[in-house]
Structure formats: C-alpha cells, structure tokens
Scaffold this motif. Structure first.
Motif, short mmCIF file in Angstrom:
data_model
loop_
_atom_site.label_atom_id
_atom_site.label_comp_id
_atom_site.label_asym_id
_atom_site.label_seq_id
_atom_site.Cartn_x
_atom_site.Cartn_y
_atom_site.Cartn_z
N THR A 266 2.05 -2.09 4.78
CA THR A 266 1.22 -1.15 4.66
C THR A 266 2.24 -0.43 5.39
O THR A 266 2.98 -0.62 6.42
N PRO A 267 2.11 1.26 4.55
CA PRO A 267 2.70 3.09 5.82
C PRO A 267 1.35 2.45 7.22
O PRO A 267 0.15 1.91 7.20
N VAL A 268 1.80 3.60 7.86
CA VAL A 268 1.13 3.89 8.92
C VAL A 268 0.56 5.29 8.74
O VAL A 268 1.64 6.09 8.87
N PHE A 269 -0.47 5.69 9.11
CA PHE A 269 -1.09 6.66 8.57
C PHE A 269 -2.23 7.08 10.02
O PHE A 269 -2.78 6.01 10.54
N SER A 270 -2.46 8.43 11.26
CA SER A 270 -2.85 8.51 11.83
C SER A 270 -2.98 7.63 12.75
O SER A 270 -4.37 6.54 13.24
N ALA A 271 -1.83 6.49 13.36
CA ALA A 271 -1.64 5.58 14.36
C ALA A 271 -2.28 3.78 13.48
O ALA A 271 -2.82 3.19 14.06
N SER A 272 -2.48 4.21 12.25
CA SER A 272 -3.23 2.89 11.84
C SER A 272 -3.17 2.91 10.28
O SER A 272 -1.87 3.24 9.99
N ALA B 71 0.70 -1.31 -0.60
CA ALA B 71 -0.40 -0.39 -0.26
C ALA B 71 1.15 1.54 0.07
O ALA B 71 0.07 2.37 0.48
N GLY B 72 2.22 1.25 -0.64
CA GLY B 72 2.68 2.45 -0.25
C GLY B 72 2.76 2.79 -1.29
O GLY B 72 1.52 2.83 -2.51
N LEU B 73 2.77 4.84 -1.30
CA LEU B 73 1.87 5.43 -2.28
C LEU B 73 3.17 6.37 -3.09
O LEU B 73 2.69 6.73 -4.21
N SER B 74 3.92 5.95 -2.69
CA SER B 74 5.46 6.43 -4.15
C SER B 74 5.75 5.71 -4.11
O SER B 74 6.06 4.53 -4.18
N SER B 75 7.02 5.92 -5.19
CA SER B 75 7.68 5.13 -5.70
C SER B 75 8.89 6.29 -5.83
O SER B 75 9.50 6.48 -6.80
N PRO B 76 10.09 4.58 -5.60
CA PRO B 76 10.34 3.63 -5.06
C PRO B 76 9.41 3.98 -3.67
O PRO B 76 9.87 5.29 -3.00
N SER B 77 8.62 3.23 -2.41
CA SER B 77 8.34 3.46 -1.03
C SER B 77 9.32 2.26 -0.36
O SER B 77 9.50 1.42 -0.50
#
Length: 217
Positions: free
Chosen positions: A84-90, A10-16
């Motif tokens: 997944t990356p962590v966003f807003s503690a989840s 679920a990474g949003l950048s490339s590369p991530s």
C-alpha cells in the motif's frame, strides 16, 4: 506442486511505485519457489480497478463483478503479498476497504508479506504500527521482514546504497514467505542479519538465558 500467490497492490496511479515494489516482491518469491523446483502462479489484484465496486460492497454487503473474483483470488491463494502507499501516516483507505470486505477467516493462518511505499523514509513505521496489527487481527501470519520503499530507494542495484539494500530486504522477505509455506516453524534460508556496531552476539546457550517457553512455564 503449484503455489498460488495473490499480489494486492493499492497504488492509485499507473505505473505506481507501489506496483513496482509489489512486482519486485512477487519476482523474488517466484525465484525462490523456482529454486525449490515448485511451479508458481502470480495473481495480481490492482485495487484501483475495484474502487467503485469496493464502495458499493460497503453499502450493499455484496461484491460485484471483478471484485468478487479478486476476493476469491485472495481466498484461494497459498500466500498474499500486500502493498500500500502511505496516506496520512497509515495504509490507504482503498487498501483497508479491500481487507474490510474479505469474508471473516479468509486470511487465517495464511502467510502475508507486507510492503509500503512513501515519499520519504519517515513513514516506514507504518508497517509495524498499522499493517502488522491489521493482519494479526485478521489471524494471518505476517512475514517477519516487512519491506518499505521511499522514492529514493528505486533505481539502483548497488549493494552499498539504499537501492541495493532494498533488494536485499526484498530477497530476505521473499525467503521468509516461502519458508512459511512449509509451516510457521520452518526456517528461512537467508543470510544472518547484519550486526549493529557495538551490539553483542545473542547466545541462547549462555548461563541465565530463559527461553520464552520456560518463561511461560
């Protein structure tokens, strides 16, 4: 035998960093399966490529184009690596949306290796308070060892530092995932966990020890 492993990133950048961790986990699983003489096919699903289709799926109830294929890839896989990356503690909304639109029962009994990335180690508990409950709810079989990586964990192979410990954890999680392919009671071929200073050895043969089965009656 050919094993099919779906890698959901679920990474949003490339590369991530999320994709980097996903690739490390996939490589470790692949190596473990090769050691057993098994063929393996790694199928990577980059969720950033399906962001618009996921939103459409929520509104229409039907997947379109590449998203339909991505969902089928996960459904057909023998096991899943989900990072997944962590966003807003989840976990990120993109990550959650993908598993929201999976058909019910798709993950039932399927081994899932969980991974997460963030800027600091403060977010590492996301694996246990968010991801493990999610996959338990979906009736998947989460791998006991989940892998978290902060930015400082990347870039070193020295076993004495954080990067080295990340590699050890990746290898342990991969071994556990491969063992689960043989069934939930299979034992992973991994070294024993490092004993904490001051802790005592667990002895199941000790007087007074009651197994969980005995406690249940």
């Amino acid at each position: 035998m050919t094993r099919h492993i779906a890698v959901v990133s679920a990474g949003l950048s490339s590369p991530s960093s999320t994709r980097i961790l996903a690739d490390q986990l996939a490589s470790a699983v692949e190596a473990r399966l090769f050691e057993r003489g098994e063929d393996v096919r790694i199928h990577v699903v980059e969720l950033r490529e399906h962001a618009r289709a996921l939103a459409d799926n929520l509104l229409t109830g039907f997947p379109s184009g590449g998203l339909a294929q991505a969902l089928q890839t996960v459904a057909d896989a023998d096991a899943v690596i989900a990072v997944t990356p962590v966003f807003s503690a989840s976990y990120s909304g993109l990550f959650k949306t993908f598993f929201d639109v999976l058909e019910p029962g798709v993950l039932e009994g399927k081994p899932v290796l969980m991974g997460a990335t963030a800027g600091t180690a403060r977010h590492s508990l996301v694996l246990e308070h968010a991801m493990r409950p999610l996959f338990s709810y979906l009736k998947a079989t989460p791998v006991p060892t989940a892998v978290f990586a902060a930015s400082e964990d990347f870039g070193s192979n020295d076993s004495s530092d954080r990067g080295g410990r990340l590699g050890q954890r990746v290898d342990r999680a991969a071994a556990e995932l491969v063992a689960l392919l043989d069934g939930p009671s299979a034992k992973a071929d991994v070294p024993p966990a490092r004993k904490l200073q001051g802790s005592t050895e667990f002895d199941p043969d000790a007087a007074g020890f009651l197994s969980f089965d005995k406690l249940r009656g």
